[in-house]
Design an enzyme around this catalytic site. Structure first.
Site, short mmCIF file in Angstrom:
data_model
loop_
_atom_site.label_atom_id
_atom_site.label_comp_id
_atom_site.label_asym_id
_atom_site.label_seq_id
_atom_site.Cartn_x
_atom_site.Cartn_y
_atom_site.Cartn_z
N GLU A 10 0.89 3.95 1.76
CA GLU A 10 1.34 4.40 3.08
C GLU A 10 2.49 3.55 3.60
O GLU A 10 3.48 4.08 4.12
CB GLU A 10 0.20 4.33 4.11
CG GLU A 10 -1.01 5.13 3.76
CD GLU A 10 -2.09 4.30 3.07
OE1 GLU A 10 -1.79 3.64 2.04
OE2 GLU A 10 -3.23 4.32 3.53
N CYS B 290 -2.69 -0.09 7.42
CA CYS B 290 -1.93 1.16 7.33
C CYS B 290 -2.10 2.02 8.58
O CYS B 290 -1.14 2.65 9.03
CB CYS B 290 -2.32 1.92 6.07
SG CYS B 290 -1.84 1.01 4.57
N CYS C 153 -6.47 2.06 5.62
CA CYS C 153 -7.11 0.81 6.01
C CYS C 153 -6.57 0.40 7.39
O CYS C 153 -5.68 1.06 7.93
CB CYS C 153 -6.80 -0.27 4.96
SG CYS C 153 -5.07 -0.84 5.00
N HIS D 64 0.85 -1.19 0.00
CA HIS D 64 0.00 0.00 0.00
C HIS D 64 0.89 1.24 0.00
O HIS D 64 2.02 1.21 0.51
CB HIS D 64 -0.88 0.04 1.25
CG HIS D 64 -2.00 -0.94 1.22
ND1 HIS D 64 -3.17 -0.73 1.91
CD2 HIS D 64 -2.15 -2.15 0.60
CE1 HIS D 64 -3.99 -1.75 1.73
NE2 HIS D 64 -3.38 -2.63 0.93
#
Length: 151
Positions: A58, A89, A86, A56
């Site tokens: 992040e 993260c 999410c 992801h």
């Protein structure tokens, strides 16, 4: 020239556009040193490219920053991301001790800052400050356009 939150979010949007161009869900992120304004790490979604569920934006920006700082502690940093984090993260933000999170679009399906759950309100050992909805419309439009083209 000192950059504003808006400027940094525009840079995160550019990273999200790169992700979309590569066929990835368009999310971009960057980590900034609050004192100097220096960008310490960047990321864009790369789950398909890397074949990894953890790739992801992040996570990648946090990892790059930690390597650059030679420390897992990202105190003194702000994370800018185009989509509400999410649970994975949000957990990484807590564990990295990021001081502040700025995000664009809300994620009604997986957002763990304020949409589905509020992880930062739970009694963890760190709670970043949050600015939500910065450049929400262009961040959300990029995602909507991406998914509309998939259908």
């Amino acid at each position: 020239m000192e950059r504003s939150d808006h400027d940094y979010m525009e840079l995160a949007l550019a990273l999200a556009r790169e992700a979309a161009a590569a066929g990835e869900i368009p999310v971009g992120a960057l980590v900034v040193d609050r004192e100097t304004g220096e960008i310490l790490g960047t990321g864009r979604n790369r789950r398909e490219q890397d074949g990894s569920p953890t790739a992801h934006a992040e996570i990648l920006a946090i990892e790059e920053t930690a390597k650059r700082r030679r420390s897992w502690r990202l105190s003194g940093c702000t994370l800018y991301v185009t989509l509400e984090p999410c649970p994975m993260c949000a957990g990484a933000i807590i564990n990295a001790r990021v001081d502040r999170l700025v995000f664009g679009a809300y994620d009604e399906k997986a957002g763990s800052v304020c949409s589905v759950q509020e992880m930062f309100a739970l009694p963890y050992n760190h709670r970043p400050r949050v600015t939500a909805g910065l450049l929400e419309d262009p961040c959300a439009a990029l995602l909507s356009d991406f998914f509309r083209k998939l259908r």
